[in-house]
Design a protein around this motif. Sequence first.
Motif, PDB file in Angstrom:
ATOM      1  N   ASN A 193       0.701  -1.151   0.033  1.00 27.63           N
ATOM      2  CA  ASN A 193       0.094   0.263  -0.150  1.00 27.63           C
ATOM      3  C   ASN A 193       0.820   1.225   0.028  1.00 27.63           C
ATOM      4  O   ASN A 193       0.685   2.171  -0.697  1.00 27.63           O
ATOM      5  CB  ASN A 193      -0.943  -0.127   1.413  1.00 27.63           C
ATOM      6  CG  ASN A 193      -2.028   1.064   1.175  1.00 27.63           C
ATOM      7  OD1 ASN A 193      -2.140   1.399  -0.008  1.00 27.63           O
ATOM      8  ND2 ASN A 193      -2.810   1.265   2.252  1.00 27.63           N
ATOM      9  N   LEU A 194       1.991   1.131   0.767  1.00 34.05           N
ATOM     10  CA  LEU A 194       2.805   2.700   0.729  1.00 34.05           C
ATOM     11  C   LEU A 194       3.666   2.539  -0.619  1.00 34.05           C
ATOM     12  O   LEU A 194       3.718   3.724  -0.966  1.00 34.05           O
ATOM     13  CB  LEU A 194       3.938   2.160   1.807  1.00 34.05           C
ATOM     14  CG  LEU A 194       3.583   2.325   3.185  1.00 34.05           C
ATOM     15  CD1 LEU A 194       4.370   2.041   4.342  1.00 34.05           C
ATOM     16  CD2 LEU A 194       2.851   3.804   3.535  1.00 34.05           C
TER      17      LEU A 194
ATOM     18  N   ALA B 209       4.088   5.745  -5.607  1.00 29.61           N
ATOM     19  CA  ALA B 209       3.906   5.663  -6.820  1.00 29.61           C
ATOM     20  C   ALA B 209       2.796   6.597  -7.491  1.00 29.61           C
ATOM     21  O   ALA B 209       3.151   7.552  -8.252  1.00 29.61           O
ATOM     22  CB  ALA B 209       3.743   4.404  -7.446  1.00 29.61           C
ATOM     23  N   GLY B 210       1.808   6.714  -6.598  1.00 25.51           N
ATOM     24  CA  GLY B 210       0.570   7.781  -6.829  1.00 25.51           C
ATOM     25  C   GLY B 210       1.181   9.140  -6.496  1.00 25.51           C
ATOM     26  O   GLY B 210       0.948  10.062  -7.418  1.00 25.51           O
TER      27      GLY B 210
END
Length: 140
Positions: free
Chosen positions: A129-130, A135-136
């Motif tokens: 998730n991190l 990346a987002g």
Amino acid sequence: MPDTLRATYGRIRRARLRLPEDKSNEHVDNDEGVDGEPVSTSAKLQCIVLATRFSVAFAAAALAMTLVAVLLTGQLKANAQWLATLAFVLAWAAAYAGIFQGKEDWRRGACIKAARWWATIFVPVAVINLIFAAAGYAAT
């Protein structure tokens, strides 16, 4: 209504997660059974009751944290969800070690099992998730 709340609060306060200090009441009957053999109540009964109380308490706490998380937003919501997940895992681990397996050292077994589940399932999910969040964030 206040009497009902007072009675409920009294029952919650009387519930305990430790064995009673007074061990004079061992829950063992030495009466003779049908075949002349001693009949005894399971010595594991107190451990099972304590593990059940622990499981119910942590499951209730997890449900409360889930309800709080619904009302929150952002990082506070994510933190409340992770804490609720941890509480559910601890409740299940206590039920598994103390109730289903009936271990005398169910607290230690529950902590080990919860840590193992947390390390093998939830930590990798958090890391992934991190990575996606980074990346987002880098893409914007």
